[in-house]
Design an enzyme around this catalytic site. Structure first.
Site, PDB file in Angstrom:
ATOM      1  N   HIS A  86      42.887  36.867  45.826  1.00  0.00           N
ATOM      2  CA  HIS A  86      44.030  36.787  46.757  1.00  0.00           C
ATOM      3  C   HIS A  86      44.278  38.121  47.460  1.00  0.00           C
ATOM      4  CE1 HIS A  86      47.915  36.273  48.588  1.00  0.00           C
ATOM      5  NE2 HIS A  86      48.227  37.431  48.018  1.00  0.00           N
ATOM      6  N   CYS A 114      50.105  31.828  52.209  1.00  0.00           N
ATOM      7  CA  CYS A 114      48.674  32.125  52.113  1.00  0.00           C
ATOM      8  C   CYS A 114      47.904  30.845  51.822  1.00  0.00           C
ATOM      9  CB  CYS A 114      48.436  33.143  50.989  1.00  0.00           C
ATOM     10  SG  CYS A 114      46.711  33.599  50.770  1.00  0.00           S
ATOM     11  N   CYS A 170      44.713  30.803  50.673  1.00  0.00           N
ATOM     12  CA  CYS A 170      43.504  31.134  49.904  1.00  0.00           C
ATOM     13  C   CYS A 170      43.380  30.211  48.701  1.00  0.00           C
ATOM     14  CB  CYS A 170      43.533  32.600  49.470  1.00  0.00           C
ATOM     15  SG  CYS A 170      44.384  32.939  47.924  1.00  0.00           S
ATOM     16  N   ASP A 181      38.553  52.054  53.422  1.00  0.00           N
ATOM     17  CA  ASP A 181      38.157  51.552  52.096  1.00  0.00           C
ATOM     18  C   ASP A 181      39.211  51.991  51.093  1.00  0.00           C
ATOM     19  OD1 ASP A 181      37.085  54.485  51.607  1.00  0.00           O
ATOM     20  OD2 ASP A 181      37.051  53.409  49.677  1.00  0.00           O
ATOM     21  N   ASP A 221      29.269  56.026  49.473  1.00  0.00           N
ATOM     22  CA  ASP A 221      29.831  57.352  49.611  1.00  0.00           C
ATOM     23  C   ASP A 221      28.828  58.334  49.008  1.00  0.00           C
ATOM     24  OD1 ASP A 221      33.107  58.816  48.793  1.00  0.00           O
ATOM     25  OD2 ASP A 221      31.498  59.416  50.167  1.00  0.00           O
ATOM     26  N   CYS A 272      46.158  30.595  46.076  1.00  0.00           N
ATOM     27  CA  CYS A 272      47.495  30.123  46.468  1.00  0.00           C
ATOM     28  C   CYS A 272      47.535  28.613  46.680  1.00  0.00           C
ATOM     29  CB  CYS A 272      47.946  30.850  47.738  1.00  0.00           C
ATOM     30  SG  CYS A 272      48.141  32.609  47.426  1.00  0.00           S
TER      31      CYS A 272
HETATM   32  N1  LIG Z   1      33.101  61.662  50.496  1.00  0.00           N
HETATM   33  C1  LIG Z   1      34.437  61.604  50.515  1.00  0.00           C
HETATM   34  N2  LIG Z   1      35.049  60.543  49.938  1.00  0.00           N
HETATM   35  C2  LIG Z   1      36.429  60.520  49.936  1.00  0.00           C
HETATM   36  C3  LIG Z   1      37.092  59.458  49.257  1.00  0.00           C
HETATM   37  C4  LIG Z   1      36.336  58.333  48.554  1.00  0.00           C
HETATM   38  C5  LIG Z   1      36.404  57.083  49.416  1.00  0.00           C
HETATM   39  N3  LIG Z   1      36.124  55.879  48.594  1.00  0.00           N
HETATM   40  C6  LIG Z   1      34.729  55.778  48.175  1.00  0.00           C
HETATM   41  C7  LIG Z   1      34.543  54.683  47.152  1.00  0.00           C
HETATM   42  C8  LIG Z   1      33.062  54.549  46.860  1.00  0.00           C
HETATM   43  C9  LIG Z   1      32.808  53.486  45.818  1.00  0.00           C
HETATM   44  C10 LIG Z   1      33.596  53.755  44.565  1.00  0.00           C
HETATM   45  C11 LIG Z   1      35.065  53.959  44.825  1.00  0.00           C
HETATM   46  C12 LIG Z   1      35.351  54.960  45.900  1.00  0.00           C
HETATM   47  C13 LIG Z   1      38.490  59.473  49.241  1.00  0.00           C
HETATM   48  N4  LIG Z   1      39.366  58.637  48.613  1.00  0.00           N
HETATM   49  C14 LIG Z   1      40.585  59.147  48.881  1.00  0.00           C
HETATM   50  N5  LIG Z   1      41.726  58.641  48.408  1.00  0.00           N
HETATM   51  C15 LIG Z   1      41.707  57.552  47.450  1.00  0.00           C
HETATM   52  C16 LIG Z   1      43.075  57.579  46.830  1.00  0.00           C
HETATM   53  C17 LIG Z   1      43.256  56.478  45.864  1.00  0.00           C
HETATM   54  C18 LIG Z   1      44.006  55.395  46.258  1.00  0.00           C
HETATM   55  C19 LIG Z   1      44.210  54.365  45.349  1.00  0.00           C
HETATM   56  C20 LIG Z   1      43.647  54.417  44.070  1.00  0.00           C
HETATM   57  C21 LIG Z   1      42.867  55.515  43.696  1.00  0.00           C
HETATM   58  C22 LIG Z   1      42.674  56.561  44.596  1.00  0.00           C
HETATM   59  N6  LIG Z   1      40.545  60.240  49.656  1.00  0.00           N
HETATM   60  C23 LIG Z   1      39.232  60.474  49.891  1.00  0.00           C
HETATM   61  C24 LIG Z   1      38.587  61.514  50.572  1.00  0.00           C
HETATM   62  C25 LIG Z   1      37.188  61.537  50.579  1.00  0.00           C
HETATM   63  C26 LIG Z   1      36.472  62.637  51.211  1.00  0.00           C
HETATM   64  O1  LIG Z   1      37.063  63.575  51.786  1.00  0.00           O
HETATM   65  N7  LIG Z   1      35.111  62.621  51.135  1.00  0.00           N
HETATM   66 ZN   LIG Z   2      46.458  33.773  48.495  1.00  0.00          ZN
END
Ligand SMILES: Nc1nc2c(CCNCC3CCCCC3)c3[nH]c(NCCc4ccccc4)nc3cc2c(=O)[nH]1
Ligand SMILES: [Zn+2]
Length: 373
Positions: free
Chosen positions: A336, A305, A307, A267, A93, A310
């Protein structure tokens, strides 16, 4: 070409697509869930284990690697693939989102983003050019344009000016990109929760010919219905012959609903993060294995599962390890959860092949959430 998408078929029942992304580090079947490796490692997983569960592409974090150990160190090591001994595909990213989710004292100008390191507090600055320079040094197969992801909620004027700047920043990223033949640059569509701004941003970003496009600005706290609506307004405007990447989405329901709305790549840190506190995704739904009710439960985490976790360990044993904060426990639950999501995406791809994704979704939701929503 560095990154080339092959559309294999579109599901007759839904807008879902079956495809392949060809990169210099192998081919990725889509739809795909991409495990997140923040500090050049998918926490607690070895590259061999990631291959064992069938992962073809993982994410690494520009912001973190810029801060520590420094992208120059990784470049000297021969790039991220060599540094972390991962010879399959990597996506990085651009760092903007991480600046906003991790550091304080940040300021956005036309030039870029000023902020303080969340580690040392030192003042730092990332511009579109700097982000691309870092990503070129790291050497990921797919790199992301430097963008701004507005908070939610955000007023219309702010979202409009932010997305226009993100479009200008994309053009600067294209100019700064030194290795377009080896690293595919994806643009990122913004526009908040405003239909007309989403459509405008999609037109802006796709006016630049790129190997793939991401849908940003979502999964930022908005209700899931709003996210699904934004997808319905955006994916039809993205070229069919390029992959679509919905950023930051990784719960089972959002993955399937996203695929049904034409998304190919996802992701999320969720599956690995919740695993480390003992929450697992199983065929019968979410199971918090650290819960006392599993203290004497000697059955497998997920009876359906196959894996490594499991097949060899009981819920009681996993609960014991997680309660004792034993790293082996974190490894077993992470293994898992990733296995579960990668299998889910395999089932989704098979359902698309058979034009029955809607039936697959209904059956999956019935078991996982107890009822079809
Ligand atoms: N450029 C860019 N990146 C975004 C990201 C980061 C995506 N993961 C990158 C990854 C790279 C490696 C390190 C980790 C991140 C997002 N993540 C989320 N929601 C996550 C919401 C969330 C869900 C569960 C737990 C925490 C956060 N919305 C996002 C919108 C954008 C965006 O507009 N522009
Ligand atoms: Zn499993």
């Amino acid at each position: 070409m560095a990154v080339h998408y092959e559309l294999i078929k579109t599901c007759k029942q839904t807008g879902a697509r079956l495809g392949r992304i060809h990169t210099l580090h192998g081919t990725i079947e889509t739809p795909v869930f991409m495990p997140v490796g923040t500090l050049a490692t998918v926490k607690t997983m070895s590259p061999e284990e990631l291959k064992e569960i069938g992962s073809r592409i993982i994410l690494a974090n520009t912001y973190h690697l810029f801060l520590r150990p420094g992208h120059d160190v990784v470049e000297e090591a021969g790039g991220l693939h060599r540094f972390m001994n991962w010879d399959r595909a990597i996506l990085t990213d651009s760092g903007g989102f991480q600046v906003f989710s991790l550091s304080d004292l940040r300021k956005i100008t036309e030039e870029g983003v000023s902020f303080r390191s969340h580690l040392s507090g030192e003042p730092l600055f990332i511009s579109p050019e700097k982000s691309i320079e870092i990503q070129n040094s790291l050497g990921a197969d797919i790199i992301m344009a430097f963008d701004e992801c507005p908070p939610y909620p955000a007023d219309r004027d702010y979202v409009r000016s932010s997305m226009d700047r993100t479009y200008r920043w994309l053009q600067r990223c294209v100019e700064a990109h030194r290795r377009p033949e080896e690293q595919g640059l994806f643009g990122i569509v913004q526009g908040g929760m405003y239909r007309d701004l989403r459509e405008e941003s999609a037109r802006q970003i796709t006016s630049v010919d790129l190997p793939g496009y991401a849908i940003g600005g979502l999964s930022v706290g908005e209700p899931k219905e709003l996210m699904y609506e934004a997808l319905e307004h955006t994916t039809p405007l993205l070229p069919k012959e390029k992959p679509r990447y919905l950023m930051g989405v990784g719960s089972p329901d959002a993955l399937v609903e996203g695929v049904m709305r034409g998304v190919d790549m996802f992701d999320c840190v969720l599956p690995t993060r919740i695993a480390r506190n003992g929450t697992t995704m199983t065929s019968q739904g979410r199971l918090v294995v650290r819960n006392a009710r599993y203290a004497r439960d000697f059955s497998p985490l997920d009876p359906e599962c196959d894996c490594y976790t499991c097949r060899n360990y009981s819920r009681a044993y996993l609960r014991h390890l997680i309660k004792a904060d034993e790293t082996f426990g974190l490894r077993l639950t992470t293994y898992h959860n990733l296995y579960f999501l990668l299998r889910l995406m395999e089932g989704v791809r098979e359902a698309i092949r058979q034009d029955r994704l809607r039936d697959y979704r209904n059956a999956f939701f019935e078991k996982y959430y107890g009822s079809v929503e």
